[in-house]
Design a protein around this motif. Sequence first.
Motif, PDB file in Angstrom:
ATOM      1  N   ILE A   1      -9.105  19.223  62.381  1.00 54.43           N
ATOM      2  CA  ILE A   1      -8.151  19.552  61.312  1.00 54.43           C
ATOM      3  C   ILE A   1      -8.131  18.470  60.233  1.00 54.43           C
ATOM      4  N   GLY A   2      -8.763  17.337  60.517  1.00 56.74           N
ATOM      5  CA  GLY A   2      -8.882  16.264  59.538  1.00 56.74           C
ATOM      6  C   GLY A   2     -10.109  15.440  59.870  1.00 56.74           C
ATOM      7  N   ASP A   3     -10.882  15.055  58.862  1.00 56.18           N
ATOM      8  CA  ASP A   3     -12.092  14.309  59.191  1.00 56.18           C
ATOM      9  C   ASP A   3     -12.379  13.197  58.199  1.00 56.18           C
TER      10      ASP A   3
ATOM     11  N   THR B   1      -9.083  13.279  56.034  1.00 54.17           N
ATOM     12  CA  THR B   1      -8.858  14.273  54.979  1.00 54.17           C
ATOM     13  C   THR B   1      -8.583  15.625  55.624  1.00 54.17           C
ATOM     14  N   PRO B   2      -7.487  16.307  55.231  1.00 53.94           N
ATOM     15  CA  PRO B   2      -7.170  17.601  55.851  1.00 53.94           C
ATOM     16  C   PRO B   2      -8.307  18.597  55.665  1.00 53.94           C
TER      17      PRO B   2
ATOM     18  N   VAL C   1       3.705  20.514  67.194  1.00 50.78           N
ATOM     19  CA  VAL C   1       3.210  19.146  67.039  1.00 50.78           C
ATOM     20  C   VAL C   1       3.150  18.803  65.553  1.00 50.78           C
ATOM     21  N   CYS C   2       3.366  17.538  65.257  1.00 54.02           N
ATOM     22  CA  CYS C   2       3.189  17.011  63.905  1.00 54.02           C
ATOM     23  C   CYS C   2       2.171  15.878  64.014  1.00 54.02           C
ATOM     24  N   ILE C   3       0.963  16.129  63.584  1.00 53.10           N
ATOM     25  CA  ILE C   3      -0.160  15.230  63.818  1.00 53.10           C
ATOM     26  C   ILE C   3      -0.441  14.405  62.565  1.00 53.10           C
ATOM     27  N   SER C   4      -0.302  13.093  62.700  1.00 55.55           N
ATOM     28  CA  SER C   4      -0.553  12.205  61.572  1.00 55.55           C
ATOM     29  C   SER C   4      -2.041  12.165  61.235  1.00 55.55           C
ATOM     30  N   LEU C   5      -2.331  12.089  59.932  1.00 56.67           N
ATOM     31  CA  LEU C   5      -3.712  11.954  59.480  1.00 56.67           C
ATOM     32  C   LEU C   5      -4.147  10.489  59.448  1.00 56.67           C
ATOM     33  N   SER C   6      -3.221   9.591  59.772  1.00 54.92           N
ATOM     34  CA  SER C   6      -3.524   8.154  59.786  1.00 54.92           C
ATOM     35  C   SER C   6      -3.051   7.562  61.105  1.00 54.92           C
ATOM     36  N   GLN C   7      -3.864   7.711  62.140  1.00 57.41           N
ATOM     37  CA  GLN C   7      -3.521   7.222  63.471  1.00 57.41           C
ATOM     38  C   GLN C   7      -4.390   6.040  63.862  1.00 57.41           C
ATOM     39  N   HIS C   8      -4.980   5.396  62.887  1.00 63.16           N
ATOM     40  CA  HIS C   8      -5.957   4.357  63.135  1.00 63.16           C
ATOM     41  C   HIS C   8      -5.988   3.454  61.912  1.00 63.16           C
ATOM     42  N   ILE C   9      -6.516   2.256  62.056  1.00 67.37           N
ATOM     43  CA  ILE C   9      -6.678   1.421  60.879  1.00 67.37           C
ATOM     44  C   ILE C   9      -7.828   1.982  60.048  1.00 67.37           C
ATOM     45  N   GLY C  10      -7.754   1.750  58.745  1.00 68.76           N
ATOM     46  CA  GLY C  10      -8.805   2.245  57.875  1.00 68.76           C
ATOM     47  C   GLY C  10      -8.390   3.472  57.092  1.00 68.76           C
ATOM     48  N   LYS C  11      -9.348   4.273  56.759  1.00 67.91           N
ATOM     49  CA  LYS C  11      -9.153   5.421  55.884  1.00 67.91           C
ATOM     50  C   LYS C  11      -8.500   6.581  56.628  1.00 67.91           C
ATOM     51  N   PRO C  12      -7.402   7.157  56.067  1.00 65.57           N
ATOM     52  CA  PRO C  12      -6.808   8.343  56.700  1.00 65.57           C
ATOM     53  C   PRO C  12      -7.796   9.507  56.676  1.00 65.57           C
TER      54      PRO C  12
END
Length: 448
Positions: free
Chosen positions: A409-411, A394-395, A381-392
Amino acid sequence: MELIEKIYNAGVVGVGGAGFPTHIKLKCKVEYLIINGAECEPLLEVDKYLMREKNREIIRTTQMVGQLIGAKHMFIGLKEKYHEEILYLNEAIKELDAQIQLYSLDNFYPAGDEQVMVHEITGRVIPAGGIPLDIGAVVSNVGTIVGIHDALEDKPVTDKYMTVVGDVVAPGFLQVPIGTSVRTCIEACGGTSLVDYKVILGGPMMGKVIDGQEIDATYVTKTMGALIVVPADHYIVKRKEQPLTHSINQAKTACIQCKMCTDMCPRNLMGHQLRPHKIMRIMGLGTTDEEILKEAMICSECGICELYACPMGLSPRLVNAYVKQELRQKGIRYERQPLNDVNSLRDYRKVPVPRLVARLDLSRFKGEKLNDMKVLEVDKVCISLSQHIGKPATPRVTVGDYVKKGQIIGDVDREDFGAVIHASISGKVCEVSHYITILQDSEVILGD
């Protein structure tokens, strides 16, 4: 506020649009809670599937969300033709003694548009450039409600329900790990017999077209609800891939100022000051009238003007999108204008879905039987850190780390406008950039 905490921890976002972080959306008190089950775009049917298969979960969770935000009225908006789904939901409402009403809409596009649905149910009009909260409402998709239900059971968002239709061997529903490649999803539905094809991400009206290497390099996100496989020379593809310069040149030479784009515009019909024909005229003349051009900033890009209304085959939607981007780059913001009255002809100018599907040359796919939900397992899987509007996000992992499915894995901080990201499979982290790539690893699987 335990419910809000669980939603935040699970990384729930709105799945019916841009991915508004749900823990932020529900920090309010409103009069109306509206659950959107109308499936705005043609051919998409995941919402129908969820209302059939998870009706009790939807009703139970809707009640809890309604109590949280103090809603006096709770509605599920869906189309009148959804007979089976209405039956199942009514049974669940009766069984759970829920104070929830079903609101049936005609089969028109865009019935599932947030602003259209709010007006249909409440009779109120959201201000141009505004949100449902401005008139005392919150709108969530049925898929989002299912995500909240899972969050209550401490299950984070790791998988996505999708419709895969069009020129595939076995069209149907998939439940896939977030970060799965689009190519893998198509192959899971038997692949396609087409030699030269393209894929529409989302619906045919507002979806994005990809092809070739993009199909391998595009991955499922929390907000991706459908894949439609079509021939590379399909009508929709040609229209969506038309160069902007060509559209502007067409505006200069072929726009007859018939006003059909404006007369059929759902926003204009509800009283918003959006007049695509005037924007086309300004672009055609090469003049600058910033007050008129700023109207493009409230365009929802629903595509009716482009794919249904214009008798000359022009693309006001594309021109509006270009103008919107240019104004934003200049730092220009839309200033709310007084609403006009709802157009008295609005009910007569709703776009019937069967006619729209015919115009889009998709009739052969309409009404075809879809296979039952298939749960897909993948090893990458390649999981985007920006899947929503707003702030990506952080890994929170580095290359070489081993992670388990459901691990963060990102918060983002809870007060930030963003959402937590979780591993959708167990495995080894192989890349950390804008994406986090995970490869399945037997060492992690055995340790689960």
